[in-house]
Design an enzyme around this catalytic site. Structure first.
Site, PDB file in Angstrom:
ATOM      1  N   SER A  50       0.823  -1.202   0.000  1.00 37.31           N
ATOM      2  CA  SER A  50       0.000   0.000   0.000  1.00 37.31           C
ATOM      3  C   SER A  50       0.863   1.260   0.000  1.00 37.31           C
ATOM      4  CB  SER A  50      -0.959  -0.042   1.193  1.00 37.31           C
ATOM      5  OG  SER A  50      -1.916   0.979   1.122  1.00 37.31           O
ATOM      6  N   HIS A  51       0.737   2.081   1.031  1.00 40.59           N
ATOM      7  CA  HIS A  51       1.448   3.356   1.086  1.00 40.59           C
ATOM      8  C   HIS A  51       2.647   3.320   2.028  1.00 40.59           C
ATOM      9  CE1 HIS A  51      -1.811   3.314   4.076  1.00 40.59           C
ATOM     10  NE2 HIS A  51      -0.953   3.951   4.856  1.00 40.59           N
ATOM     11  N   ASP A  99      -1.358   1.709  -4.238  1.00 43.03           N
ATOM     12  CA  ASP A  99      -2.153   0.581  -4.723  1.00 43.03           C
ATOM     13  C   ASP A  99      -3.590   0.986  -5.036  1.00 43.03           C
ATOM     14  OD1 ASP A  99      -2.889   0.845  -2.011  1.00 43.03           O
ATOM     15  OD2 ASP A  99      -3.347  -1.282  -1.819  1.00 43.03           O
ATOM     16  N   ASP A 129      -6.150   2.072  -3.398  1.00 39.56           N
ATOM     17  CA  ASP A 129      -7.350   1.801  -2.597  1.00 39.56           C
ATOM     18  C   ASP A 129      -7.730   2.981  -1.719  1.00 39.56           C
ATOM     19  OD1 ASP A 129      -5.318   1.531  -0.710  1.00 39.56           O
ATOM     20  OD2 ASP A 129      -6.063  -0.353   0.126  1.00 39.56           O
ATOM     21  N   GLU A 137     -11.574   7.234   8.480  1.00 35.50           N
ATOM     22  CA  GLU A 137     -10.901   8.537   8.405  1.00 35.50           C
ATOM     23  C   GLU A 137      -9.540   8.472   7.728  1.00 35.50           C
ATOM     24  OE1 GLU A 137      -8.438   6.778  11.391  1.00 35.50           O
ATOM     25  OE2 GLU A 137     -10.560   6.573  10.900  1.00 35.50           O
TER      26      GLU A 137
END
Length: 574
Positions: free
Chosen positions: A149-150, A307, A309, A401
């Site tokens: 991901s990040h 990615d 999302d 959030e």
């Protein structure tokens, strides 16, 4: 050096298929680096509800080919135990643009194919939402996506979806973990991918698969608002990830042709050369997409994480050249309000998490809609949304959030691509009536109050008493001068009111305390069970007066928040 440790290292080297990581371990052995080797062999990466994630390197405590192969063998074993028809239904596998992701995905495919399980493997990099989509689209028994991901460039990860298309939840995580431990005790069998293709145990997902996702977005009922897309210009960055091609495609399909991608962040690059940390929430990460927006005088500056999302957006201030990032809560409430405005009467089921703003629940109530609050994490949001929706109250939207949103039920996970499109359509609809995102936010705040949220991690002294136990044994009756209306103790599923009443909370047990305060404030305390540290989530609600502007109420709420946090921290044992 400890002889048992040396044996473990040499045994790992003998089984490691990757010459690079074999050399890495051998160099540590030759150097006698016992400290580093002990770190690598102190256990193995723990498989949880988010799968596994870690720094790429040699040994069982790192992400590498052997760990991925053993993990895949464990996943396959568990699926065979739990899903009788797993072999023909198969498993969807996709991967992001990090350096090792393609190899890891191919290794996973080779292991599962050797176990007699059909595999669908993406022919190239794929946004994470496409893998989640693929599970239900193909009727597969599970899905695997190789992504970090990040996280920073040194990391990679491995995430599992169940056959319903959502991230796994207990007991599947512990069940898979146990099977991985079992599989790791012996050699892992793999099938050559060319042979797997020839025997049809491996199907490569080609262009038509990506096109199926595109068409799904194009025809989704909740994404059919095509009001004046020509009025919205936007810059976009994939942040060196895999989202650009699909993001640009779904936007242009919907008529958003004033689209400017950040060229040097458009293509996948596992080094992430232009950002210190490839997370849109991090300071500086949005600088280039905002500069691109300024260059073209665009309305929005949008980003997906690597990615794709997650979705982030900065919006041009009305009458100004500057852009302001919206918080995840602001985007979530804006999307929720917008979708409820346009949803069918039988599609009004929304979800958010305990640490996200309470504002969505108030917005939903004003539409006579449902808002269910879950534990933190999209695995809970989508599994609850799926299990609790009804024919007369279908799932519409969920958010957390941390920039995660899902629109409709095509993807049962966070999807930064459809969220990007929905937010653009909201902006266009507002522009057609002479309004801006800021106008809509102000309307919502004037109706329901200005909600300001903050998160603080507090490091405590090693000898500080257990915070959770302390707060339960000596419960406060006020926080920062505000009376406590109720306390939710998620560890035992009980809500206690100030007047002595109690009621049951339908949430899985978790070490979380939620204090609701007079005046609409809220404090959530999540003590750490492993270190002297707690995470606190704060919410302040301020009424907007006729004289207030967004800026003035923001300043007032921020000043109150600063005092609120300071007073609460001082009340905790040091």
């Amino acid at each position: 050096m400890d002889t048992e440790l040396v044996f473990k290292v040499k045994h790992w080297i003998d089984n490691d298929p990757d010459p690079r990581t074999r050399r890495e371990l051998q160099a540590l052995l030759d150097a006698g680096d016992e400290t580093q080797l002990k770190q690598r062999f102190s256990g193995r990466l723990v498989f949880g509800t988010a799968g596994i994630r870690g720094v790429v390197g040699a040994g069982p405590m790192r992400m590498n080919r052997l760990v991925v192969q053993q993990t895949s063998a464990g996943v396959g074993l568990y699926l065979k135990q739990q899903v009788p028809d797993v072999a023909p239904r198969g498993v969807v596998i996709g991967y992001d643009g990090r350096h090792d992701s393609k190899q890891f995905a191919r290794d996973a495919a080779a292991v599962l194919a050797a176990m007699g399980i059909k595999v669908y493997l993406t022919c190239e990099v794929a946004p994470t939402p496409l893998v989640a989509f693929g599970v239900t689209h193909l009727g597969a028994a599970a899905g695997i996506v190789v992504t970090a991901s990040h996280n920073p460039p040194l990391y990679n990860g491995y995430k599992v979806y169940w056959g319903n298309g959502a991230q796994i939840i207990p007991p599947h995580d512990s069940g898979i973990a146990a099977c991985i431990e079992s599989a790791a005790t012996g050699p892992v069998v793999m099938q050559e991918l060319d042979n797997a293709i020839a025997t049809k145990s491996l199907v490569m997902l080609e262009t038509d698969f990506y096109e199926a996702y595109r068409q799904g977005v194009k025809t989704a009922g909740i994404l059919q608002n095509h009001t004046r897309p020509d009025l919205v210009s936007l810059s976009y960055t994939a942040m060196h990830g895999v989202g650009a091609q699909m993001a640009e495609t779904v936007l242009r399909d919907a008529g958003f042709n004033h689209l400017y991608s950040v060229a040097d962040q458009r293509e996948p690059d596992g080094d992430f050369p232009t950002v210190k940390f490839p997370n849109p929430e991090e300071s500086g990460a949005m600088d280039r997409v905002i500069a691109e927006a300024k260059k073209h005088d665009a309305v929005l500056a949008c980003a997906n994480d690597p990615d794709a999302d997650r979705f982030a957006v900065a919006v041009r201030r009305s009458g100004e050249a500057e852009y302001q990032m919206l918080t995840g809560d602001q985007v979530g409430v804006l999307l929720g309000h917008y979708l409820l405005t346009h949803s069918a009467e039988d599609q009004r089921f929304t979800c958010t998490t305990i640490v996200s703003s309470s504002l969505l629940s108030k917005v939903a109530a004003s539409f006579n809609a449902t808002c269910r609050t879950t534990l933190t994490g999209f695995k809970w949001l989508t599994n609850v949304g799926m299990s609790e929706q009804r024919d007369d109250n279908r799932f519409l939207f969920a958010y957390e959030e941390a920039l995660g949103y899902t629109v409709g039920s095509m993807v049962w996970d966070k999807d930064g691509l459809s969220a990007l499109l929905a937010f653009s359509q909201l902006t266009a609809e507002l522009a057609a009536s002479g309004k801006t995102i800021w106008n809509r936010l102000e309307e919502i705040y004037r109706e329901h109050g200005f909600h300001l949220n903050a998160q603080v991690s507090i490091a405590l002294q090693p000898d500080t008493p257990n915070i959770g136990a302390y707060l339960r044994e000596t419960p406060p009756d006020s926080i920062a001068g505000r009376a406590i209306i109720s306390v939710d103790d998620i560890s035992c599923g009980l809500r206690r009111f100030a007047d002595g009443r109690t009621e049951t909370i339908e949430l899985p047990n978790s070490d979380v305390l939620i204090y609701r305060l007079e005046g609409g404030g809220r404090v959530i305390v999540r003590p750490s069970g492993t270190e002297p540290k707690i995470k606190c989530y704060y919410e302040i609600v301020e009424t907007m007066t006729d004289e207030d502007s967004l800026q003035s109420v923001q300043q007032r709420a921020q000043a109150l928040m600063n005092e609120f946090i300071s007073a609460h921290q001082q009340s905790l044992p040091q």
